[in-house]
Scaffold this active site. Structure first.
Site, PDB file in Angstrom:
ATOM      1  N   LEU A   1       0.846  -1.208   0.000  1.00 42.81           N
ATOM      2  CA  LEU A   1       0.000   0.000   0.000  1.00 42.81           C
ATOM      3  C   LEU A   1       0.870   1.241   0.000  1.00 42.81           C
ATOM      4  O   LEU A   1       1.786   1.330   0.807  1.00 42.81           O
ATOM      5  CB  LEU A   1      -0.817   0.060   1.299  1.00 42.81           C
ATOM      6  CG  LEU A   1      -1.924  -0.949   1.540  1.00 42.81           C
ATOM      7  CD1 LEU A   1      -2.416  -0.790   2.970  1.00 42.81           C
ATOM      8  CD2 LEU A   1      -3.067  -0.728   0.557  1.00 42.81           C
ATOM      9  N   HIS A   2       0.571   2.176  -0.894  1.00 44.35           N
ATOM     10  CA  HIS A   2       1.303   3.442  -0.809  1.00 44.35           C
ATOM     11  C   HIS A   2       0.552   4.614  -1.429  1.00 44.35           C
ATOM     12  O   HIS A   2       1.052   5.734  -1.442  1.00 44.35           O
ATOM     13  CB  HIS A   2       2.675   3.319  -1.483  1.00 44.35           C
ATOM     14  CG  HIS A   2       2.600   3.041  -2.957  1.00 44.35           C
ATOM     15  ND1 HIS A   2       2.551   1.768  -3.452  1.00 44.35           N
ATOM     16  CD2 HIS A   2       2.545   3.868  -4.034  1.00 44.35           C
ATOM     17  CE1 HIS A   2       2.481   1.814  -4.773  1.00 44.35           C
ATOM     18  NE2 HIS A   2       2.464   3.082  -5.152  1.00 44.35           N
ATOM     19  N   ARG A   3      -0.669   4.383  -1.953  1.00 46.80           N
ATOM     20  CA  ARG A   3      -1.383   5.507  -2.576  1.00 46.80           C
ATOM     21  C   ARG A   3      -1.764   6.523  -1.516  1.00 46.80           C
ATOM     22  O   ARG A   3      -2.296   6.150  -0.450  1.00 46.80           O
ATOM     23  CB  ARG A   3      -2.676   5.034  -3.239  1.00 46.80           C
ATOM     24  CG  ARG A   3      -2.499   4.141  -4.403  1.00 46.80           C
ATOM     25  CD  ARG A   3      -2.157   4.852  -5.685  1.00 46.80           C
ATOM     26  NE  ARG A   3      -1.531   3.879  -6.561  1.00 46.80           N
ATOM     27  CZ  ARG A   3      -0.409   4.056  -7.249  1.00 46.80           C
ATOM     28  NH1 ARG A   3       0.222   5.199  -7.203  1.00 46.80           N
ATOM     29  NH2 ARG A   3       0.089   3.109  -7.985  1.00 46.80           N
TER      30      ARG A   3
ATOM     31  N   ASP B   1      -2.554  -1.517  -3.656  1.00 46.67           N
ATOM     32  CA  ASP B   1      -3.023  -0.380  -4.454  1.00 46.67           C
ATOM     33  C   ASP B   1      -1.974  -0.033  -5.508  1.00 46.67           C
ATOM     34  O   ASP B   1      -2.029   1.023  -6.137  1.00 46.67           O
ATOM     35  CB  ASP B   1      -3.361   0.835  -3.575  1.00 46.67           C
ATOM     36  CG  ASP B   1      -2.204   1.282  -2.711  1.00 46.67           C
ATOM     37  OD1 ASP B   1      -1.047   0.884  -2.975  1.00 46.67           O
ATOM     38  OD2 ASP B   1      -2.447   2.054  -1.759  1.00 46.67           O
TER      39      ASP B   1
END
Ligand code: UD1
Ligand code: UDP
Length: 369
Positions: free
Chosen positions: A205-207, A281
């Protein structure tokens, strides 16, 4: 012809590697220069990929580092500008949709250097995503648009891009995946022991839309804790996300939720191959799981890679605890997945060859055709 490749962030490295390898097979045709903007700089976000993917050391590192979008984009532009005058490339190649991509595109257009965009034409139709703006601007400025799928061609045509600038060459990330799959598989034994894995879920996850707001990140972490009660959840944490989690002072105490440092390409690919489920994501991970036939839940309201849903294993899920947990348990209780890769056109490990062919065509004099 002189080619300058400009890369900067993790997902760029697996896209430039096959193009550079293929061009290196034609030394009489291509002279290559590799520029790293320094957008990503931690060893496990950058150097490890150069080692594992067999990329040469960058000829130039702009060392821009982190900052606001405007600052980072401007720094890349200012530092790249004199290099174009000094090196006078015939073409600049940029992959993907990060700030390094759009910054290079702007400098090329203002200095009159031809630009080739690898992975052109993808659209989420969501302008709140920084990457969507980067894609739109880069594609408007590019002279050669190398697309991964037919829907990308359609997007470009709809936006008024001249058809002769568009070349459907296929998915460049899959070139790297196909080449390194056997090497990644060799890592599995060690990884299984290191993280005590049998049936497990893998997370990235990094959005900003998922990690920059405490409420959303909490919802997601709560869902992961719940999935972690049933099976180990292994989560290599992106530095952006690590920073946000530290600011939240979250206690990720679930017995089976393992927060680890970002992994290199080979280890991460090995985990994808053996995961029962991937929650992500990431753009690239949606494609890799589709190729591998691994169920993937994408915690986003949209995707610029719709083919991974229509033809692959991907499913969009709201970033809410109950929605994620339900989708995860549904996916885990579905019948065994099919292991044969889907036959998506030009996801075949030969995209870099088609890119070289496209460049060769451009150099053939008119009368020779
Ligand atoms: C960037 C891309 C995104 C891509 C992602 C891949 C843009 C707008 N975003 O997002 O499209 O999916 O890379 O991973 O270009 N940081 C470190 N070490 C690093 C790099 C970053 O600690 O080596 C931290 C810094 O605090 C930085 C934050 O991560 O402020 C975000 O980095 P940045 O490059 O701005 O965006 P990403 O979220 O990584
Ligand atoms: N990846 C990796 N290590 C990790 C997480 C991801 O090597 O810990 C790889 C992944 O296999 C894919 C690429 O990074 O090849 C995707 O990059 P990322 O998710 O950073 O960016 P995006 O594709 O979303 O732009």
């Amino acid at each position: 012809m002189k080619i300058m490749h400009v890369v900067g962030a993790r997902p760029n490295f697996m896209k430039v590697a096959p193009v550079m390898r293929e061009m290196a097979c034609h030394p009489s045709l291509f002279q290559q220069v590799l520029v790293h903007t320094g957008q990503h700089y931690d060893d496990n976000m950058s150097k490890i990929f150069f080692d594992e993917l067999g990329l040469p050391e960058p000829d130039i590192n702009l060392s821009v580092g982190s900052g606001t979008h405007a600052w980072q984009t401007a720094q890349i532009m200012m530092r790249l500008d004199p290099l174009l005058t000094e090196h006078r490339p015939d073409w600049v190649f940029v992959p993907g949709d990060v700030n390094s991509t759009v910054a290079s595109a702007l400098v090329c257009s203002k200095t009159g250097v031809r630009l080739a965009h690898v992975e052109a034409g993808l659209r989420s139709f969501d302008r709140s995503m920084p990457e969507e703006i980067n894609r739109l601007v880069t594609d408007q400025l590019a002279d050669l648009l190398l697309t991964p799928s037919r829907d990308a061609d359609e997007n470009l045509l709809r936006e008024g891009i001249a058809p002769e600038k568009i070349r459907f060459v296929g998915n460049i990330m899959i070139d790297t995946l196909v080449r390194l799959l056997p090497k990644a598989e060799q890592r599995w034994g060690d990884l299984r022991t290191r993280y005590s894995l049998s049936r497990f879920a893998l997370v990235t996850l990094h959005r900003p839309s998922n990690v920059d707001r405490d409420e959303t990140l909490s919802e997601i972490l709560d869902a992961l804790h719940e999935i972690g009660r049933v099976m180990p959840v292994i989560f290599p944490v992106h530095p952006r996300t690590r920073g946000r989690m530290a600011a939240m002072s979250t206690t990720s105490e679930a017995k089976f939720l393992q927060l680890i440092e970002p992994l290199g390409y080979l280890d991460f690919l090995a985990l994808q191959i053996h995961a029962a489920l991937v929650l992500t994501d990431s753009g690239g991970v949606q494609e890799e799981t589709t190729y591998l036939g691994i169920p993937c839940l994408t915690l986003r309201p949209n995707t610029e890679r719709p083919i991974t849903i229509t033809e692959g294993t991907n499913r969009l899920v709201r970033s809410e605890r109950t929605a994620i947990v339900k989708a995860a348990f549904d996916a885990l209780s579905a019948p065994e997945r099919c292991t044969a890769p889907p036959r998506l056109q030009f996801w075949d490990g030969r995209t870099a060859k088609r890119i070289v062919e496209a460049m060769r065509d451009l150099t053939v004099p008119e009368h020779a055709n």
